[in-house]
Design an enzyme around this catalytic site. Sequence first.
Site, PDB file in Angstrom:
ATOM      1  N   CYS A   1       0.851  -1.178  -0.101  1.00 35.06           N
ATOM      2  CA  CYS A   1      -0.087  -0.170  -0.037  1.00 35.06           C
ATOM      3  C   CYS A   1       0.827   1.305  -0.048  1.00 35.06           C
ATOM      4  CB  CYS A   1      -0.986   0.034   1.152  1.00 35.06           C
ATOM      5  SG  CYS A   1      -1.852  -1.669   1.307  1.00 35.06           S
TER       6      CYS A   1
ATOM      7  N   HIS B   1      -3.065   6.936   3.099  1.00 36.13           N
ATOM      8  CA  HIS B   1      -3.431   5.808   2.707  1.00 36.13           C
ATOM      9  C   HIS B   1      -4.809   5.453   3.302  1.00 36.13           C
ATOM     10  CE1 HIS B   1      -3.901   1.793   1.654  1.00 36.13           C
ATOM     11  NE2 HIS B   1      -3.550   1.083   2.919  1.00 36.13           N
TER      12      HIS B   1
ATOM     13  N   ASN C   1     -10.279   0.015   0.846  1.00 36.71           N
ATOM     14  CA  ASN C   1      -8.756   0.332   0.589  1.00 36.71           C
ATOM     15  C   ASN C   1      -8.234  -0.529  -0.644  1.00 36.71           C
ATOM     16  OD1 ASN C   1      -6.017  -0.501   0.872  1.00 36.71           O
ATOM     17  ND2 ASN C   1      -6.195  -1.378   2.958  1.00 36.71           N
TER      18      ASN C   1
HETATM   19  O1  UT7 Z   1      -3.432  -1.581   3.876  1.00 35.97           O
HETATM   20  C1  UT7 Z   1      -3.564  -2.168   5.159  1.00 35.97           C
HETATM   21  C2  UT7 Z   1      -4.416  -2.987   5.390  1.00 35.97           C
HETATM   22  N1  UT7 Z   1      -4.801  -3.233   6.624  1.00 35.97           N
HETATM   23  C3  UT7 Z   1      -5.252  -2.379   7.697  1.00 35.97           C
HETATM   24  O2  UT7 Z   1      -5.221  -1.411   7.852  1.00 35.97           O
HETATM   25  C4  UT7 Z   1      -5.947  -3.274   8.732  1.00 35.97           C
HETATM   26  C5  UT7 Z   1      -5.933  -2.460  10.059  1.00 35.97           C
HETATM   27  N2  UT7 Z   1      -6.851  -2.935  10.994  1.00 35.97           N
HETATM   28  C6  UT7 Z   1      -8.298  -2.751  11.073  1.00 35.97           C
HETATM   29  O3  UT7 Z   1      -8.411  -1.831  10.379  1.00 35.97           O
HETATM   30  C7  UT7 Z   1      -9.178  -3.149  12.147  1.00 35.97           C
HETATM   31  O4  UT7 Z   1      -8.358  -3.866  12.957  1.00 35.97           O
HETATM   32  C8  UT7 Z   1     -10.046  -3.965  11.652  1.00 35.97           C
HETATM   33  C9  UT7 Z   1     -11.091  -3.192  10.646  1.00 35.97           C
HETATM   34  C10 UT7 Z   1      -9.472  -5.233  10.298  1.00 35.97           C
HETATM   35  C11 UT7 Z   1     -10.887  -4.867  12.727  1.00 35.97           C
HETATM   36  O5  UT7 Z   1     -11.529  -3.786  13.587  1.00 35.97           O
HETATM   37  P1  UT7 Z   1     -11.337  -3.962  15.238  1.00 35.97           P
HETATM   38  O6  UT7 Z   1     -11.831  -2.894  15.850  1.00 35.97           O
HETATM   39  O7  UT7 Z   1      -9.843  -4.178  15.429  1.00 35.97           O
HETATM   40  O8  UT7 Z   1     -12.214  -5.471  15.198  1.00 35.97           O
HETATM   41  P2  UT7 Z   1     -11.429  -6.792  16.189  1.00 35.97           P
HETATM   42  O9  UT7 Z   1     -10.822  -7.260  15.172  1.00 35.97           O
HETATM   43  O10 UT7 Z   1     -11.100  -6.267  17.558  1.00 35.97           O
HETATM   44  O11 UT7 Z   1     -13.147  -7.522  16.161  1.00 35.97           O
HETATM   45  C12 UT7 Z   1     -14.088  -6.979  16.959  1.00 35.97           C
HETATM   46  C13 UT7 Z   1     -15.378  -8.023  16.895  1.00 35.97           C
HETATM   47  C14 UT7 Z   1     -14.944  -9.378  16.943  1.00 35.97           C
HETATM   48  O12 UT7 Z   1     -15.820  -9.981  17.553  1.00 35.97           O
HETATM   49  P3  UT7 Z   1     -15.977 -10.471  19.106  1.00 35.97           P
HETATM   50  O13 UT7 Z   1     -14.587 -11.448  18.712  1.00 35.97           O
HETATM   51  O14 UT7 Z   1     -15.646  -9.363  19.963  1.00 35.97           O
HETATM   52  O15 UT7 Z   1     -17.093 -11.260  19.244  1.00 35.97           O
HETATM   53  C15 UT7 Z   1     -14.831  -9.837  15.507  1.00 35.97           C
HETATM   54  O16 UT7 Z   1     -15.017 -11.227  15.283  1.00 35.97           O
HETATM   55  O17 UT7 Z   1     -15.791  -7.718  15.458  1.00 35.97           O
HETATM   56  C16 UT7 Z   1     -15.983  -8.850  14.839  1.00 35.97           C
HETATM   57  N3  UT7 Z   1     -15.853  -8.624  13.409  1.00 35.97           N
HETATM   58  C17 UT7 Z   1     -16.952  -8.476  12.817  1.00 35.97           C
HETATM   59  N4  UT7 Z   1     -18.209  -8.416  13.200  1.00 35.97           N
HETATM   60  C18 UT7 Z   1     -19.052  -7.849  11.909  1.00 35.97           C
HETATM   61  C19 UT7 Z   1     -14.602  -8.776  12.597  1.00 35.97           C
HETATM   62  N5  UT7 Z   1     -14.954  -8.491  11.392  1.00 35.97           N
HETATM   63  C20 UT7 Z   1     -16.407  -8.184  11.535  1.00 35.97           C
HETATM   64  C21 UT7 Z   1     -17.401  -7.949  10.605  1.00 35.97           C
HETATM   65  N6  UT7 Z   1     -18.634  -7.767  10.674  1.00 35.97           N
HETATM   66  N7  UT7 Z   1     -16.899  -7.671   9.146  1.00 35.97           N
END
Ligand code: UT7
Length: 328
Positions: free
Chosen positions: A111, A255, A285
């Site tokens: 990226c 980005h 993204n």
């Molecule tokens: O170019 C670089 C590319 N990558 C990035 O920039 C990624 C950087 N990271 C992020 O943007 C975030 O970490 C994410 C958007 C990927 C995830 O957001 P988060 O606030 O860190 O969520 P999390 O991983 O802590 O998940 C919270 C909850 C989990 O459920 P439990 O364990 O609390 O029950 C996940 O399973 O949200 C759940 N979850 C979802 N729920 C509904 C994860 N993805 C989804 C979804 N829809 N799509």
Amino acid sequence: MGISILGMGSYVPGQVLTNDDFTRFVETNDEWIRTRTGITERRMAGWEPTWYMGKQAALRAIEAAGTDPAEIGLVISCTATSDFNTPSMASVIQHETGAVNAAAFDINAACSGFVYATDVARRFLETDDSLKYVLVVANEALSRFVDFTDRASCILFGDGAAAAVIEKSDKLYSSALCSDGSGAGLLCSRSLKVAPEVAQESDFEDPFPDMPLHKLYQNGKEVYKFAVQALPRSFELAAEKINITKDDIDWFIPHQANIRIIETAAKKLGAPMEKFIVTLDHYGNTSSASIPLALCEAIDKGMIKRGQKLALIGFGAGLTYGGIIFEY
Ligand code: UT7
């Protein structure tokens, strides 16, 4: 020596994938995606190859610049989602755009690709007096590598391309290109499953052992932590070289990964969100294409004007990061 962007062009495929569309194949909902990422919809390339999107963006950039393709001496394509292992996307685009006198190669800095490629372009322009124009093309088809059963990552990515025709200038310029390879395993798509004894030797091999090859996997939380440090750092490293501050910058073009990452970076820098160009709501993204897509859109809308100072700041797989500061 600095650069001047003579013209830019962008291209996104017509097929739109909304947040609601994902509810058909993973357990998710529009509210979660919008509040946790800021994304509402993204584009899908479908049958369109990566080079095809790059070609369309490049032709528009060449037209906007008013240059003769034969005068382009170098084509650099940045992509993490090439159609081929070889040839490069740049070679295909060179032919497709009529840039018959250009050298051509690809850069994969994920990226951060457009930041890296633009800085490489500037270095070529500085060291080769005979080089008049460089065409930098960012083209990505993430949808071909995303695992559409992984709800935490599939909702993030989209496809698209943007390009710039660049020439040398004596305007303000600074850059900083960085990488932290210790995070190589945090965001990856692999084409080889290594032997367990090799995997044991390193901390980046096989972080997602059960995942199929060729698909993109990430540790979202760790990438997030890295991103909120890397974005402001990218600016600061480039800015301190030319002794300027965030107050001198008219527009930050970060980005486009997650609105919360951009907001945290803005806070850390002490710069108002009004100075940050955001397009991730409608494109998601798009990896290396995200910064030039945002830049191109802001130029087309008349937000960015000639003479203004811009900071392009990126981060991505690698883990790479970097920034360039220049006058538009
Ligand atoms: O170019 C670089 C590319 N990558 C990035 O920039 C990624 C950087 N990271 C992020 O943007 C975030 O970490 C994410 C958007 C990927 C995830 O957001 P988060 O606030 O860190 O969520 P999390 O991983 O802590 O998940 C919270 C909850 C989990 O459920 P439990 O364990 O609390 O029950 C996940 O399973 O949200 C759940 N979850 C979802 N729920 C509904 C994860 N993805 C989804 C979804 N829809 N799509």
